[in-house]
Design an enzyme around this catalytic site. Structure first.
Site, mmCIF file in Angstrom:
data_model
loop_
_atom_site.group_PDB
_atom_site.id
_atom_site.type_symbol
_atom_site.label_atom_id
_atom_site.label_comp_id
_atom_site.label_asym_id
_atom_site.label_seq_id
_atom_site.Cartn_x
_atom_site.Cartn_y
_atom_site.Cartn_z
ATOM 1 N N GLN C 217 0.824 -1.203 0.000
ATOM 2 C CA GLN C 217 0.000 0.000 0.000
ATOM 3 C C GLN C 217 0.863 1.260 0.000
ATOM 4 O OE1 GLN C 217 -2.823 -2.306 3.128
ATOM 5 N NE2 GLN C 217 -3.372 -0.167 2.929
ATOM 6 N N ARG C 364 -8.948 -1.843 7.960
ATOM 7 C CA ARG C 364 -9.806 -0.861 7.327
ATOM 8 C C ARG C 364 -10.170 0.254 8.300
ATOM 9 N NH1 ARG C 364 -14.066 -2.799 2.823
ATOM 10 N NH2 ARG C 364 -14.473 -0.820 1.833
ATOM 11 N N CYS C 365 -9.153 0.788 9.015
ATOM 12 C CA CYS C 365 -9.455 1.920 9.881
ATOM 13 C C CYS C 365 -8.204 2.748 10.058
ATOM 14 C CB CYS C 365 -9.958 1.466 11.249
ATOM 15 S SG CYS C 365 -8.682 0.847 12.324
ATOM 16 N N GLU C 734 -13.122 4.065 5.611
ATOM 17 C CA GLU C 734 -13.047 3.231 6.794
ATOM 18 C C GLU C 734 -14.051 3.588 7.887
ATOM 19 O OE1 GLU C 734 -8.301 2.627 6.176
ATOM 20 O OE2 GLU C 734 -8.940 4.349 7.304
#
Ligand SMILES: Cc1cc2nc3c(=O)[nH]c(=O)nc-3n(C[C@H](O)[C@H](O)[C@H](O)COP(=O)(O)OP(=O)(O)OC[C@H]3O[C@@H](n4cnc5c(N)ncnc54)[C@H](O)[C@@H]3O)c2cc1C
Ligand code: FES
Ligand code: FES
Lengths: 166, 289, 781
Positions: C217, C364-365, C734
């Site tokens: 990423q 996802r946060c 998110e």
């Protein structure tokens, strides 16, 4: 070693392979069709789903030798004459994919579902794709995408969530 | 995850299959749908030298009524059961079962024969076969034999089959008039093996239970028949009270272990809940039959 | 006539989809290079053991096996250890000790994948098992086994971190009329993107260039780290992050496999592919959460919240390899005062080593925000029970009022904007909150169980202002480079990297909006360090707040030059030219106008004397602050009294992420986020037995939700733009993952609250609920 002869998307493939070669590796590495993915090792995710004689199958849990003589269809075979399959169109129109990794398997399952049941309920769609995991979308738009495709295949008018590019 | 190397044969006949098994004493494995075996091979938890694929052996994929019973060829896929009008009309417990085994894609390959032959207490069909009082037809070097399902299921991953025997068919007696059956499964999520599953079949004489069959999934080291519960039901009015009592007996027969699917006492309680629900549903179906 | 650009606010069909739909994506495992070798990794069966010896002779004797790499080999090259993002170090391969189960022990390099898989079974490792410590609380006991004897500090305690005002907080607690207190464990979970991790490392001996295709990423940060660690000059390293099959934070860290494959390619001069299996991914790659929290919330008798006190033990596994900004070992956990106006707060976190895999990444946060939100949203409900007050009413009473923004929180954050009551009112109205409460009361009277759970969360995303945020010293700005071609189309290159968020579409929309060019004429490129401008990558919902802003600013720079060109073409003074409806026009005279396409052509064919040719700009955007998206979620659950199963009947998410680029994509992100919020609330967890064996090491037991468990999410929105972001956006990828878990947990606790239940740890499993029912005689088949 064993001979495996199959048709994939109408084209013949033939190779001398080890009996232990998994079908998904035959498709990806022998036939070079990398649209079919591997997402797990426990037959859980369905990223590897292809149609074997029309039947949606987890190609990571089949040996290539088991489908010798078979007729396979993968995501690469969905488009015909430059025309997206209604299921592909539905996924695009309804934003049924994000990272795209589960998408080929998901679409193959959807194609088989709509062949068998041209007008499924949302619950039937969810049940049919319950062997295909998607980590990105939360499934809502996948259900819509499949319903879009169903409607299109039944000849009904369709409108997706997306506006098309100008 | 990649299996270790093995040889593969897809014999064209039963006798060929049996002699391949016989010739590789204990080192060969029958391959049916492969949905249990191939994952084991991939994780290298099994390492047979030879796989004998039954896919070309004739006459193993019939699904029809013959001589007062339902004959399920060993290679009949779960999906075939799930979409059969015959099954839907007369063997609802089998329909219930085949629609909750694994997921729809696995069911396109997984066979009913393999499900029973694998003798995993977590598999769903063994319990249903117990409730329906099925028999297994096996064939080996010494010919064909018939084995009651109770004798067939020996222990965890162990059946009465010899290593060179092939399971040919499962026979389910055609239910008497006013019979109903059901399979109820509790799972952590769709596609999961059962926390507990309960199969039930009852035959009614008016409101009185004339016959009862029960089978429990994942409640013991093998699929379990709660005999006392069955015996108790026969001759009783099939009302909420007798159902609850039978469920209580089934729960005490269960011998579950604590694991990720829940503590043992929870699972025992689930045998109670699901037995109640399976019997209610079977009774309701019997009344409608 | 206005130009049809399909900029902000349009549900443009995704530009990346045509390749995915045809099976023509380019994921790392799809790459096949001539002469490519395959790597497979042997992993430790023990959580803690000495390695007395490794004998690879049988493996090396196998045809097709080129090499077996061990820690000793790497040690000779000074590469047996690598730095983590959190000033710790991590073993690439162990020299003499393994410290968690599934840790990499040796790697085989072979000509084929299947041969490599066979060869790892032929390596003999002589282990001497040691007692592991798996519980972080126990690990703090000095008598516990030491996880990291390599460190100077002979303790399992890594660091202590705190925020807020302890004295003021303690004082408020002493005076408080009501204090709610809960122990809240947020279990270890795993992102499990459907694509696992892997790479192809390819070292070209002739030109000395190393190219690595990697599931990452953050390609630029990886390039820099690889250069620093290996000594290869940075211009001789190219990291390509091709199509990524989901990231969610799990593809931020550097995994040993990447490094070993790279070393193997350097040694063999051939490309080396490493793709991990799902079990390896689940068992060894970075986990998320694993926070043991004790939280207390103090309030007046009328329900006015006063102060929050939080103590946390953070289990980091055997290395502190969390992916946080350097100065934030506990991420942004101190956002835990949430949406509520409190006088004081004090938050403490202690990081601890255990014999478990390292991690502490997002799921996802944004950095540790989910933990913070779960704590405070659970505490609000716990307080409501104590006060016998409706949880919605308690929230409305304590929200930071809209007029107080920008708002300085008790732990020091400056919230940019928000209107919390509006979001909650909207959610309550739409779901019919009062009717649901009535239904619940009626059902309770009959012994039936339903629950209504609320979560009104505030996120903190978009790291970050570079004075505060850096990763390994690299400031957390982000970037965009735009080049407009003579015929009016453009290429936009960004420093962030998509893993499914649709950057190729949304960034084209941002540029289209700002430049007045049709979306269709804009290509977005990213993920290749040789061509993309330097950026920190995509995680923590930072793309739109940072690189999105950079895109807008770069476009505005182009517009400045465009204005001069327009003035030239229109024979007007630049002061008389304005940007209206996506084109330049002479003030007050729409008939005298030039489109960006006209300007682009002129920039190469007809620019005024003395002006540089071309039309391009770069921007490195350093946000002045973070952004604070928020939302109000309401969840309705029914409970099966026979089994304890929780069924989500309805779930409504009202989100506010400021101005929206592509509503269709935003909604998709919310659907996905909600599903990844539900998963840890009801299904997913990773636990270990006493010996440090993982219990959920495959998808058979690590339970990702299918379409059957996932409800038909309902969504809605309010819009409170960020005042400091160039186009008022806040980031959304998110929010839902952050907001959903407490809404679900609160709903289940709400269903059981009349039985005295004030808290349940997630994931809430049927047997946990059933136990409560049984204890209160409410179980019924
Ligand atoms: C993800 C996943 C989830 C699953 N969930 C469930 C579930 O919820 N419930 C459930 O019941 N099952 C479940 N299964 C198992 C699945 O249904 C199995 O495939 C089935 O139990 C075995 O059938 P098969 O045809 O695949 O057998 P195979 O895998 O081919 O064989 C299984 C075993 O039986 C032996 N065998 C098979 N057929 C014969 C025969 N005719 N004669 C002699 N021996 C034979 C084989 O040698 C082997 O040892 C799941 C499987 C997967 C992959
Ligand atoms: S790869 Fe996951 S089911 Fe085939
Ligand atoms: S779109 Fe990413 S897994 Fe489905």
């Amino acid at each position: 070693m064993a001979q495996v002869k199959v048709n994939i998307n109408g084209a013949p493939y033939q190779a001398e392979v080890e009996p232990r070669l998994l079908l998904v590796h035959f498709i990806r590495e022998v036939a070079g069709l990398t649209g079919t993915h591997v997402g797990c090792d426990s037959t859980s995710c369905g990223a590897c789903t292809v149609l074997v004689d029309g039947v949606p199958s987890k190609s990571c849990t089949l040996l290539a030798v088991q489908v010798d003589g078979g007729d396979l269809q993968t995501v690469e075979g969905l488009e015909r004459d430059g025309q997206l399959h209604p299921v592909q169109e539905g996924f695009w129109e309804e934003h049924g994919l994000q990272c795209g990794f589960c998408t080929p398997g998901m679409m193959m399952t959807a194609v088989a579902l709509l062949e068998r049941n041209s007008n499924p309920s949302d619950d039937e769609v969810r049940r049919a794709i319950s062997g295909n995991l998607c980590r990105c979308t939360g499934y809502v738009n996948i259900v819509k995408a499949i319903q879009y495709a169903g409607a299109k295949m039944r000849g009904e008018p369709v409108t997706g969530a997306a506006e098309s590019a100008a | 995850m990649i299996p270790s190397a093995f040889d593969y044969a897809a014999p064209q006949s039963l006798s060929e299959a049996i002699s391949l098994l016989q010739g590789n004493a204990g080192q060969a494995k029958v391959l049916a749908g492969g949905q249990s075996l191939i994952p084991l091979l991939k994780f290298r938890l099994a390492g047979p030298e030879l796989l004998v694929d039954l896919r070309k052996v004739p006459a193993l994929d019939h699904l029809e009524e013959r001589d007062g019973h339902l004959a399920i060829g060993a290679m009949v896929r779960e999906s075939a059961l799930e979409h059969s009008a015959l099954i839907a009309s007369r063997y609802p417990a089998l329909l219930d079962t085949s629609s909750v085994v694994a997921d729809p894609l696995v069911r396109n390959y997984a066979t009913v024969g393999g499900n029973v032959a694998h003798a995993d207490p977590a598999n769903d069909h063994p319990a249903t076969m117990l409730a329906l009082r099925a028999t297994a037809i096996a064939n080996g070097p010494n010919g064909q034999r018939t084995i009651s399902i109770d004798d067939f299921l020996v222990d965890t991953f162990e059946t009465a089959l010899a290593p060179d025997e092939v399971l040919m068919e499962l026979r389910v007696p055609r239910p008497a008039a006013h019979s109903g059956s059901a399979y109820v499964k509790l799972e952590r999520k769709v596609g999961d093996y059962a926390i507990i599953g309960v199969a039930a079949q009852v035959t009614l004489d008016g409101e009185v239970c004339a016959q009862a069959g029960l089978g429990l999934t994942n409640a013991a080291p093998r699929a379990l028949r709660p005999r006392e519960a069955e015996t108790f039901l026969v001759g009783k009015r099939l009302d909420e009270e007798s159902i609850r009592h039978a469920a209580e007996l089934a729960a005490s027969a269960a011998d579950p272990v604590s694991d990720l699917r829940g503590p043992a006492d929870y699972k025992r309680a689930m045998v109670r809940t699901l037995t109640t629900r399976a019997l209610r549903l079977a009774a309701q179906r019997a009344r409608q039959a | 006539m206005a130009v049809a650009v399909q900029g902000m606010g349009h549900s443009v069909k995704r530009k990346e989809d045509p390749r995915f739909l045809r099976g023509k994506g380019n994921y790392v495992d799809d790459l096949k290079l001539p002469g490519m070798l395959y790597m497979d990794i042997l992993r430790s069966p023990y959580a803690h053991a000495n390695i007395k010896g490794i004998d690879a002779s049988r493996a090396l004797a196998m045809p097709g096996v080129l090499a077996v790499v061990t820690g000793k080999d790497l040690d000779a090259a000074g590469l047996a250890w690598m730095p983590t993002l959190m000033s710790d170090k991590q073993m690439v391969l162990p020299v003499d000790r393994v410290v968690y189960q599934a840790q990499e022990v040796a790697a085989v390099i072979a000509t084929e994948r299947y041969i490599a898989a066979d060869a790892i079974t032929q390596i003999d490792v002589d282990y001497e098992p040691l007692t592991p410590v798996v519980d972080p609380i126990r690990a703090l006991d000095p008598s516990s086994p030491l996880v990291r004897p390599d460190r100077e500090n002979k303790t399992n305690h890594i660091w202590h971190w705190e925020a807020g005002d302890k004295e003021a907080t303690d004082r408020l607690f002493e005076q408080a009329a009501v204090v709610a207190k809960e122990d809240i464990y947020i279990p270890r979970i795993h992102v499990c993107s459907i694509e696992t991790c892997g790479c192809v490392a390819s070292f070209d001996r002739i030109n000395g260039k190393l190219t690595i295709w990697m599931t990452t990423q953050a390609p630029h940060a990886i390039r820099t780290v690889f250069s620093l660690v290996s000594g290869i000059p940075e211009h001789k390293i190219r990291v390509i992050s091709p199509d990524i099959g989901g990231g969610f934070g799990g593809k931020v860290p550097v995994y040993p496999g990447y490094v070993i494959a790279t070393v193997a390619s350097l040694q063999t001069g051939r490309p080396v592919k490493w793709i991990e299996d799902r079990s390896e991914n689940l068992q060894a790659d970075s986990f998320a959460r694993d926070y043991h929290i004790t939280a207390e919330l103090a309030a007046d008798a009328d329900g006015t919240m006063k102060a929050l006190r939080v103590k946390t033990v953070a289990d980091h596994g055997a290395f502190d390899a969390a992916a946080n900004p350097s100065k934030f070992p506990a991420g942004l956990f101190s956002i835990c005062t949430g949406s509520y106006d409190m006088q004081a707060a004090h938050v403490e976190v202690d990081g601890v080593y255990t014999n478990k895999p390292p991690g502490g990444v997002a799921y996802r946060c944004s950095f540790r925000v989910t933990e913070a939100v779960h704590a405070v949203e659970r505490m609000v409900d716990s307080l409501a029970l104590k006060l016998e007050m409706d949880p919605a009413e308690l929230r409305l009473k304590n929200f930071i009022p809209p007029e107080k923004f920008p708002y300085k929180s008790a732990t020091g954050w400056e919230y940019d904007s928000g209107n919390y009551p509006a979001a909650l009112h909207k959610a309550m109205e739409r779901i019919g909150y009062q009717d649901l409460r009535r239904e619940q009361a009626e059902k309770r009277a009959r012994g039936e169980l339903m629950g209504i759970g609320i979560s009104t969360f505030t996120e903190i995303v978009g790291a970050g202002p570079s004075h505060t945020f850096d990763i390994l010293g690299i400031k957390m700005f982000d970037s965009c480079e735009i080049r407009i071609h003579p015929t009016g189309s453009a290429i936009v290159r960004i420093g962030v990297q998509t893993q499914g968020q649709g950057h190729e579409t949304t960034f084209a929309q941002i540029a289209a909006e700002e430049l007045g060019l049709p979306v269709a004429n804009i290509t977005v490129e990213h993920g290749d360090t040789d061509t993309a401008p330097y950026g920190l990558g995509t995680y923590a919902s930072r793309s739109t707040p940072t690189a999105g802003a950079a895109t807008a600013i770069a476009a505005r720079k182009i517009r400045e030059k465009g204005k001069l060109l327009a003035a030239h073409l229109l024979e007007a003074s630049p002061d008389d030219v304005e940007w209206v409806d996506h084109q330049f026009q002479v003030k007050g005279d729409p008939s005298r106008a030039k489109t960006m396409a006209d300007i682009a052509f002129a920039a190469y064919t007809n620019h005024p004397q003395g002006m540089e040719a071309g039309l391009e700009a770069v921007d490195y955007y350093d946000p002045p602050n973070l952004t604070f998206p928020f939302g109000a979620y309401i969840c309705v659950v029914d409970i099966d009294r026979g089994t304890g199963e929780v069924k989500i009947r309805r779930f409504l998410a009202v989100d506010d992420c400021g101005n929206i680029i592509n509503p269709m994509i935003v909604e998709g992100q919310i659907h996905g986020g909600l599903t990844m919020g539900m998963a840890p609330a009801l299904l997913e967890e990773i636990t270990y037995d006493e010996a440090g064996n993982i219990r959920q090491g495959t998808f058979m037991d690590y339970l990702l939700p299918t379409a059957m468990e996932t409800p038909a999410w309902e969504t809605d929105k309010t819009c409170t733009p960020s005042p400091h972001h160039p186009f008022g956006a806040k980031g959304v990828g998110e929010s839902a993952t952050v907001g959903a878990p407490p809404a679900i947990a609160n709903a289940v606790v709400d269903a059981l609250s009349h039985l005295g239940v004030t808290h349940m740890d997630i994931p809430i499993k049927p047997w946990m609920v059933y136990k409560v029912l049984e204890e209160h005689g409410l179980a019924q088949p």
